[in-house]
Design an enzyme around this catalytic site. Structure first.
Site, PDB file in Angstrom:
ATOM      1  N   HIS A  70     -53.905  14.993 -14.703  1.00 38.65           N
ATOM      2  CA  HIS A  70     -53.236  15.679 -13.596  1.00 38.65           C
ATOM      3  C   HIS A  70     -52.745  17.050 -14.033  1.00 38.65           C
ATOM      4  O   HIS A  70     -52.652  17.338 -15.220  1.00 38.65           O
ATOM      5  CB  HIS A  70     -52.041  14.850 -13.108  1.00 38.65           C
ATOM      6  N   HIS A  80     -52.149  23.062 -16.502  1.00 43.03           N
ATOM      7  CA  HIS A  80     -52.997  22.450 -17.517  1.00 43.03           C
ATOM      8  C   HIS A  80     -53.176  20.965 -17.244  1.00 43.03           C
ATOM      9  O   HIS A  80     -52.423  20.373 -16.466  1.00 43.03           O
ATOM     10  CB  HIS A  80     -52.379  22.637 -18.903  1.00 43.03           C
TER      11      HIS A  80
END
Length: 172
Positions: A37, A118
């Protein structure tokens, strides 16, 4: 009144999750706690009443945000701050705006670090392990794209894993 830990994240496409998981299975001890995620808002505590207001605000933010595309071209690391290696999501104004909106107004200020979009692929490794993993991976090139049209409000279960509380679709 009891509180739970919540977080807000974007789950990328299965293709990107599969790439991330191919590394996470080996290098991320929290692999089984949450799928790959992009964190929009770090863990925060809220009561049942507070989460109702937060949900209303998230609906508003989602409706005012158009779907957008992301790109991932390489890995990077948060070293020396933490031994984390991640798939670097190329900077995107919409992502930054979403993060900003989720750390102001009714939202608690829980952001510890500057926002760097990220997808974590390794964490909690020793210095040597981190050096090896990052050393071998930073030479790799990725060409991953995804169309983002939703984000999720998650809550943390007693075993430390995360599950979706509600999904918010972007746009009108």
């Amino acid at each position: 009144m009891s509180t739970l830990n919540y977080g807000i994240a974007i789950f990328p496409s299965k293709e990107i999750q599969d790439v991330a998981n191919s590394y996470r299975k080996r290098y991320d001890p929290r692999y089984n706690k949450i799928p790959p995620h992009i964190t929009l808002k770090e863990r925060f505590e809220a009561t049942t009443d507070e989460i109702k207001d937060i949900t209303t605000e998230l609906e508003k933010i989602a409706s005012e945000t158009d779907p957008f595309d992301i790109e991932i071209k390489k890995v990077s690391s948060f070293s020396p701050v933490t031994n984390t290696v991640y798939l670097k999501v190329e900077p995107h104004d919409t992502l930054s705006t979403l993060n900003q909106k989720m750390n102001e107004g009714i939202f608690s200020e829980s952001q510890q670090f500057a926002f760097v979009p990220h997808i974590t692929i390794s964490q909690d490794l020793s210095e040597d392990e981190h050096s090896d993993v990052y050393g071998s991976m930073r030479m790799l090139e990725f060409d991953l794209q995804d169309h983002i049209d939703r984000f999720q409000l998650l809550y943390q279960l007693e075993d430390g894993s995360w599950t979706v509380f509600e999904t918010f679709k972007l746009g009108r």
